[in-house]
Design a protein around this motif. Structure first.
Motif, PDB file in Angstrom:
ATOM      1  N   CYS A 295       0.863  -1.179   0.000  1.00  0.00           N
ATOM      2  CA  CYS A 295       0.000   0.000   0.000  1.00  0.00           C
ATOM      3  C   CYS A 295       0.900   1.230   0.000  1.00  0.00           C
ATOM      4  CB  CYS A 295      -0.924   0.023   1.210  1.00  0.00           C
ATOM      5  SG  CYS A 295      -2.020   1.474   1.201  1.00  0.00           S
ATOM      6  N   TYR A 296       0.777   2.029  -1.036  1.00  0.00           N
ATOM      7  CA  TYR A 296       1.509   3.285  -1.147  1.00  0.00           C
ATOM      8  C   TYR A 296       0.470   4.400  -1.142  1.00  0.00           C
ATOM      9  CZ  TYR A 296       5.102   0.093  -2.754  1.00  0.00           C
ATOM     10  OH  TYR A 296       5.989  -0.952  -2.853  1.00  0.00           O
ATOM     11  N   THR A 297       0.741   5.471  -0.421  1.00  0.00           N
ATOM     12  CA  THR A 297      -0.211   6.569  -0.358  1.00  0.00           C
ATOM     13  C   THR A 297       0.385   7.832  -0.967  1.00  0.00           C
ATOM     14  OG1 THR A 297       0.486   7.123   1.891  1.00  0.00           O
ATOM     15  CG2 THR A 297      -1.420   5.657   1.662  1.00  0.00           C
ATOM     16  N   PHE A 298      -0.501   8.627  -1.529  1.00  0.00           N
ATOM     17  CA  PHE A 298      -0.104   9.844  -2.227  1.00  0.00           C
ATOM     18  C   PHE A 298      -1.106  10.954  -1.932  1.00  0.00           C
ATOM     19  CE2 PHE A 298       1.173   6.135  -4.588  1.00  0.00           C
ATOM     20  CZ  PHE A 298       2.499   6.385  -4.898  1.00  0.00           C
ATOM     21  N   THR A 299      -0.618  12.174  -1.913  1.00  0.00           N
ATOM     22  CA  THR A 299      -1.505  13.329  -1.818  1.00  0.00           C
ATOM     23  C   THR A 299      -1.614  14.017  -3.171  1.00  0.00           C
ATOM     24  OG1 THR A 299       0.353  14.707  -1.117  1.00  0.00           O
ATOM     25  CG2 THR A 299      -1.026  13.753   0.621  1.00  0.00           C
ATOM     26  N   ASP A 300      -0.718  13.676  -4.069  1.00  0.00           N
ATOM     27  CA  ASP A 300      -0.615  14.330  -5.374  1.00  0.00           C
ATOM     28  C   ASP A 300      -0.974  13.348  -6.484  1.00  0.00           C
ATOM     29  OD1 ASP A 300       0.416  16.625  -7.040  1.00  0.00           O
ATOM     30  OD2 ASP A 300       1.799  15.040  -7.682  1.00  0.00           O
ATOM     31  N   LEU A 301      -1.914  13.723  -7.332  1.00  0.00           N
ATOM     32  CA  LEU A 301      -2.349  12.855  -8.430  1.00  0.00           C
ATOM     33  C   LEU A 301      -1.204  12.542  -9.394  1.00  0.00           C
ATOM     34  CD1 LEU A 301      -4.547  11.320  -9.963  1.00  0.00           C
ATOM     35  CD2 LEU A 301      -5.177  13.490 -11.059  1.00  0.00           C
ATOM     36  N   ALA A 302      -0.361  13.520  -9.678  1.00  0.00           N
ATOM     37  CA  ALA A 302       0.750  13.300 -10.614  1.00  0.00           C
ATOM     38  C   ALA A 302       1.708  12.231 -10.089  1.00  0.00           C
ATOM     39  CB  ALA A 302       1.496  14.606 -10.871  1.00  0.00           C
ATOM     40  N   GLU A 303       1.992  12.260  -8.790  1.00  0.00           N
ATOM     41  CA  GLU A 303       2.895  11.243  -8.228  1.00  0.00           C
ATOM     42  C   GLU A 303       2.242   9.862  -8.217  1.00  0.00           C
ATOM     43  OE1 GLU A 303       6.248  11.113  -7.437  1.00  0.00           O
ATOM     44  OE2 GLU A 303       6.116  12.970  -8.556  1.00  0.00           O
ATOM     45  N   LEU A 304       0.936   9.812  -7.953  1.00  0.00           N
ATOM     46  CA  LEU A 304       0.218   8.537  -8.041  1.00  0.00           C
ATOM     47  C   LEU A 304       0.288   7.989  -9.460  1.00  0.00           C
ATOM     48  CD1 LEU A 304      -1.749   6.273  -7.102  1.00  0.00           C
ATOM     49  CD2 LEU A 304      -3.601   7.860  -7.702  1.00  0.00           C
ATOM     50  N   MET A 305       0.088   8.854 -10.452  1.00  0.00           N
ATOM     51  CA  MET A 305       0.134   8.406 -11.849  1.00  0.00           C
ATOM     52  C   MET A 305       1.540   7.965 -12.225  1.00  0.00           C
ATOM     53  SD  MET A 305      -2.860   8.367 -13.223  1.00  0.00           S
ATOM     54  CE  MET A 305      -3.535   7.842 -11.647  1.00  0.00           C
ATOM     55  N   HIS A 306       2.563   8.677 -11.740  1.00  0.00           N
ATOM     56  CA  HIS A 306       3.941   8.255 -12.015  1.00  0.00           C
ATOM     57  C   HIS A 306       4.174   6.859 -11.449  1.00  0.00           C
ATOM     58  CE1 HIS A 306       8.316   7.961 -11.234  1.00  0.00           C
ATOM     59  NE2 HIS A 306       8.356   8.409 -12.468  1.00  0.00           N
ATOM     60  N   HIS A 307       3.772   6.638 -10.206  1.00  0.00           N
ATOM     61  CA  HIS A 307       3.936   5.324  -9.584  1.00  0.00           C
ATOM     62  C   HIS A 307       3.161   4.260 -10.361  1.00  0.00           C
ATOM     63  CE1 HIS A 307       4.789   2.579  -6.277  1.00  0.00           C
ATOM     64  NE2 HIS A 307       3.561   2.117  -6.473  1.00  0.00           N
ATOM     65  N   THR A 308       1.945   4.594 -10.752  1.00  0.00           N
ATOM     66  CA  THR A 308       1.102   3.661 -11.498  1.00  0.00           C
ATOM     67  C   THR A 308       1.780   3.222 -12.787  1.00  0.00           C
ATOM     68  OG1 THR A 308      -0.929   4.597 -10.574  1.00  0.00           O
ATOM     69  CG2 THR A 308      -1.135   3.385 -12.661  1.00  0.00           C
ATOM     70  N   PHE A 309       2.258   4.183 -13.557  1.00  0.00           N
ATOM     71  CA  PHE A 309       2.843   3.840 -14.854  1.00  0.00           C
ATOM     72  C   PHE A 309       4.257   3.275 -14.735  1.00  0.00           C
ATOM     73  CE2 PHE A 309      -0.913   6.035 -16.124  1.00  0.00           C
ATOM     74  CZ  PHE A 309      -1.342   5.254 -17.185  1.00  0.00           C
ATOM     75  N   GLN A 310       4.917   3.491 -13.609  1.00  0.00           N
ATOM     76  CA  GLN A 310       6.185   2.790 -13.367  1.00  0.00           C
ATOM     77  C   GLN A 310       5.929   1.291 -13.250  1.00  0.00           C
ATOM     78  OE1 GLN A 310       7.886   4.884  -9.865  1.00  0.00           O
ATOM     79  NE2 GLN A 310       9.768   4.817 -11.056  1.00  0.00           N
ATOM     80  N   ASN A 311       4.710   0.939 -12.913  1.00  0.00           N
ATOM     81  CA  ASN A 311       4.348  -0.473 -12.789  1.00  0.00           C
ATOM     82  C   ASN A 311       3.679  -1.025 -14.040  1.00  0.00           C
ATOM     83  OD1 ASN A 311       5.076  -1.264  -9.951  1.00  0.00           O
ATOM     84  ND2 ASN A 311       3.939   0.613  -9.592  1.00  0.00           N
ATOM     85  N   VAL A 312       3.125  -0.174 -14.884  1.00  0.00           N
ATOM     86  CA  VAL A 312       2.469  -0.603 -16.123  1.00  0.00           C
ATOM     87  C   VAL A 312       3.485  -0.729 -17.267  1.00  0.00           C
ATOM     88  CG1 VAL A 312       0.804   0.097 -17.908  1.00  0.00           C
ATOM     89  CG2 VAL A 312       0.217   0.364 -15.478  1.00  0.00           C
ATOM     90  N   VAL A 313       4.327   0.255 -17.398  1.00  0.00           N
ATOM     91  CA  VAL A 313       5.246   0.347 -18.536  1.00  0.00           C
ATOM     92  C   VAL A 313       6.246  -0.811 -18.632  1.00  0.00           C
ATOM     93  CG1 VAL A 313       7.158   1.747 -19.449  1.00  0.00           C
ATOM     94  CG2 VAL A 313       4.947   2.813 -18.963  1.00  0.00           C
ATOM     95  N   PRO A 314       6.825  -1.309 -17.534  1.00  0.00           N
ATOM     96  CA  PRO A 314       7.795  -2.393 -17.692  1.00  0.00           C
ATOM     97  C   PRO A 314       7.248  -3.637 -18.397  1.00  0.00           C
ATOM     98  CG  PRO A 314       8.069  -1.402 -15.557  1.00  0.00           C
ATOM     99  CD  PRO A 314       6.822  -0.803 -16.159  1.00  0.00           C
ATOM    100  N   ALA A 315       6.009  -3.988 -18.147  1.00  0.00           N
ATOM    101  CA  ALA A 315       5.432  -5.157 -18.842  1.00  0.00           C
ATOM    102  C   ALA A 315       5.334  -4.889 -20.335  1.00  0.00           C
ATOM    103  CB  ALA A 315       4.065  -5.496 -18.267  1.00  0.00           C
ATOM    104  N   MET A 316       4.969  -3.664 -20.694  1.00  0.00           N
ATOM    105  CA  MET A 316       4.881  -3.306 -22.110  1.00  0.00           C
ATOM    106  C   MET A 316       6.266  -3.296 -22.751  1.00  0.00           C
ATOM    107  SD  MET A 316       2.049  -0.258 -21.779  1.00  0.00           S
ATOM    108  CE  MET A 316       1.892  -0.022 -23.558  1.00  0.00           C
ATOM    109  N   ALA A 317       7.242  -2.746 -22.039  1.00  0.00           N
ATOM    110  CA  ALA A 317       8.608  -2.677 -22.561  1.00  0.00           C
ATOM    111  C   ALA A 317       9.210  -4.081 -22.682  1.00  0.00           C
ATOM    112  CB  ALA A 317       9.471  -1.800 -21.657  1.00  0.00           C
ATOM    113  N   SER A 318       8.881  -4.937 -21.746  1.00  0.00           N
ATOM    114  CA  SER A 318       9.387  -6.314 -21.785  1.00  0.00           C
ATOM    115  C   SER A 318       8.840  -7.063 -23.003  1.00  0.00           C
ATOM    116  CB  SER A 318       8.994  -7.034 -20.496  1.00  0.00           C
ATOM    117  OG  SER A 318       9.482  -8.337 -20.498  1.00  0.00           O
ATOM    118  N   ALA A 319       7.550  -6.928 -23.259  1.00  0.00           N
ATOM    119  CA  ALA A 319       6.946  -7.587 -24.423  1.00  0.00           C
ATOM    120  C   ALA A 319       7.593  -7.073 -25.708  1.00  0.00           C
ATOM    121  CB  ALA A 319       5.443  -7.348 -24.445  1.00  0.00           C
TER     122      ALA A 319
END
Length: 127
Positions: free
Chosen positions: A59-83
């Protein structure tokens, strides 16, 4: 901020890189099985969390939407880059080169600063 705004921003960013909905975390809908979910608490805190067999695995918490989105896509992008890297080089000999290049490209499409962060982190790694 509302969960609709969070979901709309995530979808907007996903479209920029061609991420599919099943690659994204759920929003206000815990599914278990380790799939990430985003929640908005009454106090305005955003959380990025996952559960496996009823036990919270992170569980990671954020007060800033931009930082939440950065964290989110740090976890989405590697699977795409790996494929992508596996398609480019099925032998895996240059996997890391193709992976890193694609990861930087995708993160930069969302936000040029994010791509720069990925590149800087790679350049500072001790290898």
């Amino acid at each position: 901020m509302t969960m609709e705004e969070v979901q709309n921003e995530m979808r907007r960013m996903a479209q920029l890189i061609g991420a599919k909905s099943d690659q994204l975390p759920t929003v206000c809908r815990l599914q278990g099985g380790g799939r990430p979910n985003i929640n908005l608490a009454e106090d305005g805190m955003l959380s990025y969390e996952a559960y496996e067999r009823g036990i919270q695995i992170f569980c990671y918490t954020f007060t800033d939407l931009a930082e939440l989105m950065h964290h989110t896509f740090q976890n989405v992008v590697p699977a795409m880059a790996s494929a992508h890297a596996m398609e480019m080089d099925p032998t895996g000999e240059d996997f890391h080169k193709h992976f890193l290049s694609k990861k930087i490209e995708l993160m930069s499409k969302i936000n040029p600063e994010w791509g720069k962060r990925v590149e800087d982190e790679h350049n500072q790694a001790p290898y």
